[in-house]
Design a protein around this motif. Structure first.
Motif, PDB file in Angstrom:
ATOM      1  N   PHE A   1       0.842  -1.187   0.000  1.00 23.34           N
ATOM      2  CA  PHE A   1       0.000   0.000   0.000  1.00 23.34           C
ATOM      3  C   PHE A   1       0.881   1.242   0.000  1.00 23.34           C
ATOM      4  CE2 PHE A   1      -2.118  -3.315   2.540  1.00 23.34           C
ATOM      5  CZ  PHE A   1      -3.249  -3.520   1.750  1.00 23.34           C
ATOM      6  N   SER A   2       0.358   2.337  -0.526  1.00 24.02           N
ATOM      7  CA  SER A   2       1.086   3.606  -0.478  1.00 24.02           C
ATOM      8  C   SER A   2       1.145   4.082   0.981  1.00 24.02           C
ATOM      9  CB  SER A   2       0.382   4.675  -1.326  1.00 24.02           C
ATOM     10  OG  SER A   2       0.366   4.299  -2.683  1.00 24.02           O
ATOM     11  N   GLY A   3       2.268   4.638   1.355  1.00 22.69           N
ATOM     12  CA  GLY A   3       2.374   5.128   2.727  1.00 22.69           C
ATOM     13  C   GLY A   3       3.780   5.574   3.066  1.00 22.69           C
ATOM     14  N   ARG A   4       3.885   6.135   4.252  1.00 25.11           N
ATOM     15  CA  ARG A   4       5.155   6.656   4.741  1.00 25.11           C
ATOM     16  C   ARG A   4       6.012   5.522   5.295  1.00 25.11           C
ATOM     17  NH1 ARG A   4       6.423  11.767   5.635  1.00 25.11           N
ATOM     18  NH2 ARG A   4       4.236  12.364   5.431  1.00 25.11           N
ATOM     19  N   HIS A   5       7.273   5.540   4.917  1.00 23.35           N
ATOM     20  CA  HIS A   5       8.250   4.605   5.449  1.00 23.35           C
ATOM     21  C   HIS A   5       9.351   5.416   6.138  1.00 23.35           C
ATOM     22  CE1 HIS A   5       6.154   1.973   2.717  1.00 23.35           C
ATOM     23  NE2 HIS A   5       6.878   0.927   3.078  1.00 23.35           N
ATOM     24  N   HIS A   6      10.127   4.715   6.953  1.00 25.24           N
ATOM     25  CA  HIS A   6      11.215   5.375   7.670  1.00 25.24           C
ATOM     26  C   HIS A   6      12.534   4.700   7.322  1.00 25.24           C
ATOM     27  CE1 HIS A   6       8.403   7.746  10.046  1.00 25.24           C
ATOM     28  NE2 HIS A   6       7.674   6.645  10.121  1.00 25.24           N
ATOM     29  N   ILE A   7      13.477   5.502   6.866  1.00 24.46           N
ATOM     30  CA  ILE A   7      14.815   5.015   6.522  1.00 24.46           C
ATOM     31  C   ILE A   7      15.726   5.371   7.688  1.00 24.46           C
ATOM     32  CG2 ILE A   7      16.710   5.162   4.870  1.00 24.46           C
ATOM     33  CD1 ILE A   7      14.555   6.275   2.869  1.00 24.46           C
ATOM     34  N   ARG A   8      16.253   4.367   8.339  1.00 23.22           N
ATOM     35  CA  ARG A   8      17.068   4.583   9.543  1.00 23.22           C
ATOM     36  C   ARG A   8      18.540   4.309   9.216  1.00 23.22           C
ATOM     37  NH1 ARG A   8      14.523   1.804  14.429  1.00 23.22           N
ATOM     38  NH2 ARG A   8      13.097   3.546  14.082  1.00 23.22           N
ATOM     39  N   LEU A   9      19.365   5.330   9.411  1.00 24.05           N
ATOM     40  CA  LEU A   9      20.802   5.223   9.176  1.00 24.05           C
ATOM     41  C   LEU A   9      21.529   5.295  10.508  1.00 24.05           C
ATOM     42  CD1 LEU A   9      21.097   7.767   6.212  1.00 24.05           C
ATOM     43  CD2 LEU A   9      20.631   5.313   6.091  1.00 24.05           C
ATOM     44  N   SER A  10      22.561   4.489  10.656  1.00 23.74           N
ATOM     45  CA  SER A  10      23.336   4.504  11.900  1.00 23.74           C
ATOM     46  C   SER A  10      24.822   4.401  11.588  1.00 23.74           C
ATOM     47  CB  SER A  10      22.912   3.345  12.811  1.00 23.74           C
ATOM     48  OG  SER A  10      23.068   2.102  12.150  1.00 23.74           O
ATOM     49  N   ASN A  11      25.603   5.049  12.431  1.00 21.41           N
ATOM     50  CA  ASN A  11      27.060   5.030  12.288  1.00 21.41           C
ATOM     51  C   ASN A  11      27.655   4.331  13.507  1.00 21.41           C
ATOM     52  OD1 ASN A  11      29.764   5.477  12.005  1.00 21.41           O
ATOM     53  ND2 ASN A  11      29.664   7.697  12.025  1.00 21.41           N
ATOM     54  N   PRO A  12      28.008   3.043  13.383  1.00 20.91           N
ATOM     55  CA  PRO A  12      28.527   2.306  14.527  1.00 20.91           C
ATOM     56  C   PRO A  12      30.014   2.563  14.789  1.00 20.91           C
ATOM     57  CG  PRO A  12      28.433   0.870  12.619  1.00 20.91           C
ATOM     58  CD  PRO A  12      27.882   2.192  12.180  1.00 20.91           C
ATOM     59  N   GLY A  13      30.669   3.286  13.878  1.00 24.04           N
ATOM     60  CA  GLY A  13      32.113   3.463  13.987  1.00 24.04           C
ATOM     61  C   GLY A  13      32.525   4.650  14.844  1.00 24.04           C
ATOM     62  N   ALA A  14      33.829   4.921  14.822  1.00 23.22           N
ATOM     63  CA  ALA A  14      34.406   5.996  15.630  1.00 23.22           C
ATOM     64  C   ALA A  14      34.743   7.220  14.790  1.00 23.22           C
ATOM     65  CB  ALA A  14      35.670   5.491  16.336  1.00 23.22           C
ATOM     66  N   MET A  15      34.354   7.210  13.522  1.00 21.02           N
ATOM     67  CA  MET A  15      34.648   8.331  12.634  1.00 21.02           C
ATOM     68  C   MET A  15      33.364   8.909  12.063  1.00 21.02           C
ATOM     69  SD  MET A  15      37.813   6.799  10.397  1.00 21.02           S
ATOM     70  CE  MET A  15      37.872   8.319   9.447  1.00 21.02           C
ATOM     71  N   ARG A  16      33.372  10.207  11.804  1.00 20.67           N
ATOM     72  CA  ARG A  16      32.256  10.838  11.100  1.00 20.67           C
ATOM     73  C   ARG A  16      32.209  10.275   9.679  1.00 20.67           C
ATOM     74  NH1 ARG A  16      32.056  17.273   9.600  1.00 20.67           N
ATOM     75  NH2 ARG A  16      30.303  17.637  10.982  1.00 20.67           N
ATOM     76  N   VAL A  17      30.996  10.017   9.182  1.00 23.34           N
ATOM     77  CA  VAL A  17      30.832   9.419   7.862  1.00 23.34           C
ATOM     78  C   VAL A  17      30.050  10.372   6.954  1.00 23.34           C
ATOM     79  CG1 VAL A  17      29.822   7.506   6.549  1.00 23.34           C
ATOM     80  CG2 VAL A  17      30.879   7.069   8.766  1.00 23.34           C
ATOM     81  N   ALA A  18      30.609  10.643   5.792  1.00 23.48           N
ATOM     82  CA  ALA A  18      29.884  11.353   4.727  1.00 23.48           C
ATOM     83  C   ALA A  18      29.270  10.287   3.836  1.00 23.48           C
ATOM     84  CB  ALA A  18      30.827  12.232   3.931  1.00 23.48           C
ATOM     85  N   TYR A  19      28.001  10.475   3.482  1.00 22.91           N
ATOM     86  CA  TYR A  19      27.316   9.432   2.723  1.00 22.91           C
ATOM     87  C   TYR A  19      26.402  10.038   1.675  1.00 22.91           C
ATOM     88  CZ  TYR A  19      23.261  10.646   5.571  1.00 22.91           C
ATOM     89  OH  TYR A  19      22.227  11.321   6.162  1.00 22.91           O
ATOM     90  N   TYR A  20      26.017   9.203   0.720  1.00 20.21           N
ATOM     91  CA  TYR A  20      24.994   9.544  -0.255  1.00 20.21           C
ATOM     92  C   TYR A  20      23.850   8.560  -0.098  1.00 20.21           C
ATOM     93  CZ  TYR A  20      28.094  12.818  -2.510  1.00 20.21           C
ATOM     94  OH  TYR A  20      28.910  13.895  -2.759  1.00 20.21           O
ATOM     95  N   LEU A  21      22.655   9.106   0.080  1.00 22.42           N
ATOM     96  CA  LEU A  21      21.455   8.311   0.142  1.00 22.42           C
ATOM     97  C   LEU A  21      20.682   8.525  -1.158  1.00 22.42           C
ATOM     98  CD1 LEU A  21      19.440   6.545   1.816  1.00 22.42           C
ATOM     99  CD2 LEU A  21      18.397   8.694   2.559  1.00 22.42           C
ATOM    100  N   VAL A  22      20.295   7.436  -1.805  1.00 14.25           N
ATOM    101  CA  VAL A  22      19.577   7.516  -3.088  1.00 14.25           C
ATOM    102  C   VAL A  22      18.258   6.767  -2.940  1.00 14.25           C
ATOM    103  CG1 VAL A  22      19.635   6.981  -5.549  1.00 14.25           C
ATOM    104  CG2 VAL A  22      21.754   7.650  -4.366  1.00 14.25           C
ATOM    105  N   ILE A  23      17.177   7.416  -3.367  1.00 14.44           N
ATOM    106  CA  ILE A  23      15.836   6.854  -3.228  1.00 14.44           C
ATOM    107  C   ILE A  23      15.173   6.832  -4.604  1.00 14.44           C
ATOM    108  CG2 ILE A  23      13.558   7.175  -2.185  1.00 14.44           C
ATOM    109  CD1 ILE A  23      15.056   8.673   0.095  1.00 14.44           C
ATOM    110  N   GLU A  24      14.576   5.702  -4.935  1.00 15.73           N
ATOM    111  CA  GLU A  24      13.891   5.573  -6.219  1.00 15.73           C
ATOM    112  C   GLU A  24      12.545   4.899  -6.017  1.00 15.73           C
ATOM    113  OE1 GLU A  24      14.892   4.180 -10.751  1.00 15.73           O
ATOM    114  OE2 GLU A  24      15.942   3.178  -9.117  1.00 15.73           O
TER     115      GLU A  24
END
Length: 201
Positions: free
Chosen positions: A178-201
């Motif tokens: 069904f159409s609806g809102r979803h939640h994308i959860r990102l987590s950084n388990p490491g000890a460094m700041r992470v730069a990332y690209y999130l792509v949604i299609e």
């Protein structure tokens, strides 16, 4: 047939652009077992390759131009709200490669939406996204710097539609009933700041 050929050409270009580009942290990080490369995943990896070509210690304008051309062919576009150089660095990259003209998007279907982000060590962030019922949904993430990220997708009731995956690049594909809102959860388990690209299609 033409779509298959385009996919093959872009996959070969992606392999060439990303060869040897991974950061030392990424090279040593565990990754998710290989899965078929989707368009969203390809865009995420091309964005990382473009960033490394533009901002690496030895800038590579030609590789940057090739990555930008591939992103244009895939119809990559900034996600809603990606309006500055942090969340959408492509306009700045284009000015550094003046001989790369962006093809007209008129008459084309827009492709995957991308967003750049930063995640501090130990941090978690959740993004809400609407997906249409009965249509293939895809989410991909690629780390541009730092270590691996965790990604999970939950439906509107909190039920996981994509269990937690961890790596420098991960993707998730599913068909919402069904159409609806979803939640994308990102987590950084490491000890460094992470730069990332999130792509949604």
């Amino acid at each position: 047939m033409r779509q298959t050929t385009l996919a093959a050409v872009l996959t070969a270009m992606l392999a060439s652009l990303t060869a040897g580009c991974a950061s030392p942290q990424a090279r040593g990080a565990s990754t998710v077992p290989s899965a078929p490369v989707t368009r969203a995943d390809m865009v995420a990896r091309l964005l990382v390759a473009a960033e490394q070509a533009a901002n690496g210690p030895d800038p590579q304008p030609r590789r940057l131009a090739e990555a930008l051309a591939a992103l244009d062919r895939l119809g990559a576009r900034p996600a809603p709200g990606a309006t500055d150089s942090l969340t959408d660095p492509l306009p700045g990259w284009r000015t550094s490669v003046p001989d790369t003209a962006r093809p007209a998007m008129r008459g084309r279907l827009l492709g995957p939406a991308y967003r750049r982000g930063l995640l501090e060590p130990g941090a978690t962030t959740t993004l809400a996204q609407l997906f249409d019922g009965g249509r293939q949904a895809r989410v991909a993430i690629a780390a541009a710097s730092g270590g691996p990220l965790g990604i999970a997708v939950l439906d509107g009731t909190g039920k996981p539609v994509c269990p937690v995956r961890q790596g420098t690049g991960s993707q998730c594909s599913w068909v919402p009933p069904f159409s609806g809102r979803h939640h994308i959860r990102l987590s950084n388990p490491g000890a460094m700041r992470v730069a990332y690209y999130l792509v949604i299609e």
